[in-house]
Every structure is written in structure tokens, then in C-alpha cells.
Design a protein around this motif. Structure first.
Motif, PDB file in Angstrom:
ATOM      1  N   VAL A  80      18.374   1.837   5.069  1.00  0.00           N
ATOM      2  CA  VAL A  80      19.260   2.462   6.060  1.00  0.00           C
ATOM      3  C   VAL A  80      20.175   3.483   5.395  1.00  0.00           C
ATOM      4  O   VAL A  80      20.189   4.660   5.754  1.00  0.00           O
ATOM      5  N   ASN A  81      20.972   3.047   4.424  1.00  0.00           N
ATOM      6  CA  ASN A  81      21.899   3.962   3.769  1.00  0.00           C
ATOM      7  C   ASN A  81      22.093   3.688   2.278  1.00  0.00           C
ATOM      8  O   ASN A  81      22.702   4.487   1.582  1.00  0.00           O
ATOM      9  N   GLY A  82      21.633   2.549   1.792  1.00  0.00           N
ATOM     10  CA  GLY A  82      21.772   2.224   0.371  1.00  0.00           C
ATOM     11  C   GLY A  82      23.098   1.604  -0.012  1.00  0.00           C
ATOM     12  O   GLY A  82      23.333   1.338  -1.197  1.00  0.00           O
ATOM     13  N   TRP A  83      23.979   1.336   0.962  1.00  0.00           N
ATOM     14  CA  TRP A  83      25.299   0.784   0.637  1.00  0.00           C
ATOM     15  C   TRP A  83      25.216  -0.603   0.008  1.00  0.00           C
ATOM     16  O   TRP A  83      26.057  -0.977  -0.802  1.00  0.00           O
ATOM     17  N   GLU A  85       0.836  -1.202   0.000  1.00  0.00           N
ATOM     18  CA  GLU A  85       0.000   0.000   0.000  1.00  0.00           C
ATOM     19  C   GLU A  85       0.872   1.253   0.000  1.00  0.00           C
ATOM     20  O   GLU A  85       0.456   2.302  -0.520  1.00  0.00           O
ATOM     21  N   HIS A  86       2.068   1.141   0.568  1.00  0.00           N
ATOM     22  CA  HIS A  86       3.000   2.266   0.582  1.00  0.00           C
ATOM     23  C   HIS A  86       3.387   2.677  -0.840  1.00  0.00           C
ATOM     24  O   HIS A  86       3.685   3.849  -1.098  1.00  0.00           O
ATOM     25  N   HIS A  87       3.370   1.737  -1.785  1.00  0.00           N
ATOM     26  CA  HIS A  87       3.670   2.076  -3.171  1.00  0.00           C
ATOM     27  C   HIS A  87       2.581   2.969  -3.762  1.00  0.00           C
ATOM     28  O   HIS A  87       2.872   3.848  -4.581  1.00  0.00           O
ATOM     29  N   GLU A  88       1.344   2.731  -3.345  1.00  0.00           N
ATOM     30  CA  GLU A  88       0.241   3.541  -3.840  1.00  0.00           C
ATOM     31  C   GLU A  88       0.132   4.865  -3.088  1.00  0.00           C
ATOM     32  O   GLU A  88      -0.268   5.877  -3.664  1.00  0.00           O
ATOM     33  N   GLN A  89       0.454   4.844  -1.808  1.00  0.00           N
ATOM     34  CA  GLN A  89       0.404   6.048  -0.973  1.00  0.00           C
ATOM     35  C   GLN A  89       1.766   6.225  -0.303  1.00  0.00           C
ATOM     36  O   GLN A  89       1.941   5.904   0.867  1.00  0.00           O
ATOM     37  N   PRO A  90       2.764   6.722  -1.046  1.00  0.00           N
ATOM     38  CA  PRO A  90       4.136   6.783  -0.521  1.00  0.00           C
ATOM     39  C   PRO A  90       4.358   7.927   0.455  1.00  0.00           C
ATOM     40  O   PRO A  90       5.171   8.820   0.237  1.00  0.00           O
ATOM     41  N   THR A  91       3.585   7.914   1.534  1.00  0.00           N
ATOM     42  CA  THR A  91       3.708   8.962   2.544  1.00  0.00           C
ATOM     43  C   THR A  91       4.113   8.347   3.868  1.00  0.00           C
ATOM     44  O   THR A  91       3.483   7.401   4.341  1.00  0.00           O
ATOM     45  N   LEU A  92       5.157   8.858   4.443  1.00  0.00           N
ATOM     46  CA  LEU A  92       5.610   8.456   5.768  1.00  0.00           C
ATOM     47  C   LEU A  92       5.859   9.716   6.572  1.00  0.00           C
ATOM     48  O   LEU A  92       6.381  10.707   6.044  1.00  0.00           O
ATOM     49  N   ASP A  93       5.519   9.678   7.840  1.00  0.00           N
ATOM     50  CA  ASP A  93       5.601  10.867   8.691  1.00  0.00           C
ATOM     51  C   ASP A  93       6.763  10.727   9.671  1.00  0.00           C
ATOM     52  O   ASP A  93       6.685   9.937  10.609  1.00  0.00           O
ATOM     53  N   PRO A  94       7.863  11.466   9.471  1.00  0.00           N
ATOM     54  CA  PRO A  94       9.000  11.363  10.387  1.00  0.00           C
ATOM     55  C   PRO A  94       8.728  11.905  11.776  1.00  0.00           C
ATOM     56  O   PRO A  94       9.517  11.659  12.697  1.00  0.00           O
ATOM     57  N   SER A  95       7.622  12.642  11.956  1.00  0.00           N
ATOM     58  CA  SER A  95       7.293  13.151  13.290  1.00  0.00           C
ATOM     59  C   SER A  95       6.538  12.111  14.126  1.00  0.00           C
ATOM     60  O   SER A  95       6.319  12.322  15.317  1.00  0.00           O
ATOM     61  N   ASN A  96       6.158  11.000  13.516  1.00  0.00           N
ATOM     62  CA  ASN A  96       5.428   9.947  14.221  1.00  0.00           C
ATOM     63  C   ASN A  96       6.428   8.973  14.844  1.00  0.00           C
ATOM     64  O   ASN A  96       6.543   7.808  14.437  1.00  0.00           O
ATOM     65  N   HIS A 124      13.803   5.789   6.979  1.00  0.00           N
ATOM     66  CA  HIS A 124      12.967   5.619   5.790  1.00  0.00           C
ATOM     67  C   HIS A 124      11.946   6.748   5.677  1.00  0.00           C
ATOM     68  O   HIS A 124      11.690   7.268   4.574  1.00  0.00           O
ATOM     69  N   ALA A 125      11.378   7.157   6.805  1.00  0.00           N
ATOM     70  CA  ALA A 125      10.396   8.244   6.797  1.00  0.00           C
ATOM     71  C   ALA A 125      11.034   9.545   6.324  1.00  0.00           C
ATOM     72  O   ALA A 125      10.420  10.309   5.567  1.00  0.00           O
ATOM     73  N   TYR A 126      12.261   9.816   6.768  1.00  0.00           N
ATOM     74  CA  TYR A 126      12.945  11.034   6.319  1.00  0.00           C
ATOM     75  C   TYR A 126      13.269  10.981   4.831  1.00  0.00           C
ATOM     76  O   TYR A 126      13.441  12.028   4.190  1.00  0.00           O
ATOM     77  N   ALA A 127      13.360   9.769   4.273  1.00  0.00           N
ATOM     78  CA  ALA A 127      13.611   9.643   2.835  1.00  0.00           C
ATOM     79  C   ALA A 127      12.351   9.893   2.016  1.00  0.00           C
ATOM     80  O   ALA A 127      12.417   9.943   0.792  1.00  0.00           O
TER      81      ALA A 127
END
Length: 264
Positions: A232-235, A93-104, A156-159
């Protein structure tokens, strides 16, 4: 990636899922990370060199761990599985609604704590005998991974900074960027998109230095959902992308064959 409608209907186990927010678990996770870290730092093998080695090892393998789980939730785990199924549904569902809240923070850290707690416990058990260098390195890497795991969903949320960018606007921009043939230009356009968002300066600095997941690189995942699964970092992406891309395309063809009506 799509699940067949009604596939988990009538299966009571499919209703089993982990709480989204569990503050006592966060406290336990933080306590274990602190305890395990002080144990590692108290070892005679702990030096500046081994500390740097453990930092890079834990960051790389912690990143790779998130990539494998992310891929599994995107493509492998069916919705009817207890606990894992609801997580898989949320990821898709995140693919359809790609919203994440870093304040949560409560939700983000709870999700991280589910992975962090067992990693801390394993790290403590492995490093019980502090005289063996090999055990120290494995234990230290596990403890470091538990730290990264605790914060992976916050990273991930900050991304995404989804609370400041409407899903429809984001998806429209992803669709435009996906049409670009040059991946370097795709990354540049994602950089421009995320420059408009109020990401804290220290987080933005760590993202640009690739210590934390860079939004421009991570959102390449949202172009075709075939690569860049790490959180995490994409390494680890250069190592995992060739494998995941082939398997993702296999699953896409398999799911398309399941839902499309046969000819004739």
C-alpha cells in the motif's frame, strides 16, 4: 520459496481458486465502502482530528495487512491449499515475471475486493453502536482499511508498470542493482529506472510523497525477496522487515535442504 514439483498432484482441492475478474463483486465492494464511510462520517465522534487519525491508522494497518499476506503467499502457503494455494503460486510466479498491468482495472480491483468486502462488513458491525469512541475508532480504522484493500493491487501494479517494462529487462536491471552495496544507491537506481515509465503525474506524486507505494522502495523486495513485503505505502516495512527477513531466510534454507540431493 519453490514448491516441490507435483506436490499438489491428485489433490482436487488444489484446483479451487477465486475468479480473476468479477465485476459484480467490485460493485458490492465499492457500495460497502461508500455505505460504511457515510456511517462513520455521520457519527458524532467524526471530526477533523479523528478523520486524520483514522487516515493514518487505516493506511498503516492496511499496509501491514498486505505485508503479512504477501509474506504468507511468498513463503508459507503451499500450492495444494484450496483458494490460497493458487494465489501463492501467482505471487511466486510474479517473482519470475514481475509484470503487472495498471490498466487492467477489473482484475486489479477484483483482487482488492476479496479483502475489502469482509473488512467493510466487520467495520460496519463493530461500529453499530455509534456512542462508544473506542468502537468508533476501531470501526473507522477497519472501514479505512477496506478502502486501501480495495485498491492495494492497483497500487501494486503502479509500483511495477509491468506492461511497459519487459520482464527480462526488469530482472536484468534488478540483478545489476542488487550488486550495489549501498541501499540508498539501490533506491536511487530504481528511481531512475521508473522515471522512464509513463506513470500518471498524480500517481507519481503520491508515490514520491509515500502516500502510495514507491516503486524504488517496493522493488527492493525483488532483490532478495526477504523484506519490503507491503503493497500500500510501505509505512509498516520498518516494523515488519526484521521479523520477515529472519523467517524468509529460514524458509529458504528449509526449501534448499528439501530439493538439494544429500551428500554421501
Amino acid at each position: 520459496m519453490a514448491e516441490i514439483p507435483g506436490f499438489c498432484d491428485g489433490n482436487p482441492l488444489a484446483m479451487l481458486e477465486l475468479p480473476q475478474s468479477l465485476k459484480p463483486l467490485i460493485a458490492v465492494a465499492i457500495g460497502l465502502v461508500v455505505y460504511a464511510s457515510t456511517t462513520i462520517m455521520g457519527s458524532p465522534h467524526f471530526t477533523l482530528v479523528t478523520a486524520l487519525l483514522l487516515f493514518f491508522l487505516s493506511a498503516f494497518f492496511g499496509d501491514m495487512l498486505t505485508a503479512f499476506f504477501h509474506f504468507g503467499f511468498d513463503y508459507v502457503f503451499p500450492y495444494w491449499l484450496p483458494i490460497l494455494g493458487p494465489i501463492a503460486r501467482e505471487f511466486r510466479e510474479h517473482h519470475e515475471q514481475p509484470t503487472l498491468d495498471p490498466s487492467n482495472y477489473a482484475v486489479n480491483l477484483t483482487k482488492g475486493a476479496y479483502a475489502s468486502v469482509p473488512l467493510s462488513i466487520f467495520g460496519i458491525l463493530i461500529g453499530w453502536n455509534g456512542e462508544d469512541l473506542g468502537a468508533f475508532l476501531v470501526s473507522g480504522a477497519m472501514v479505512g482499511m477496506s478502502f486501501w484493500a480495495l485498491f492495494f493491487h492497483q497500487i501494486h501494479a503502479y509500483a511495477h508498470m509491468g506492461s511497459h517494462l519487459h520482464p527480462e529487462e526488469f530482472n536484468a536491471r534488478v540483478a545489476e542493482i542488487a550488486q550495489l552495496a549501498d541501499q540508498r544507491e539501490q533506491v536511487r537506481q530504481f528511481d531512475l529506472l521508473f522515471d522512464t515509465l509513463p506513470i500518471p503525474r498524480i500517481i507519481r506524486l503520491l508515490q514520491r510523497s509515500r502516500i502510495l507505494l514507491n516503486p524504488a522502495v517496493h522493488n527492493l523486495h525483488h532483490v532478495k525477496f526477504e523484506s519490503d513485503f507491503s503493497s500500500v505505502n510501505g509505512w509498516s516495512d520498518p516494523l515488519t522487515n526484521p521479523l520477515f527477513k529472519r523467517i524468509a531466510r529460514y524458509y529458504k534454507k528449509k526449501n534448499a535442504a528439501r530439493v538439494e540431493p544429500s551428500e554421501g
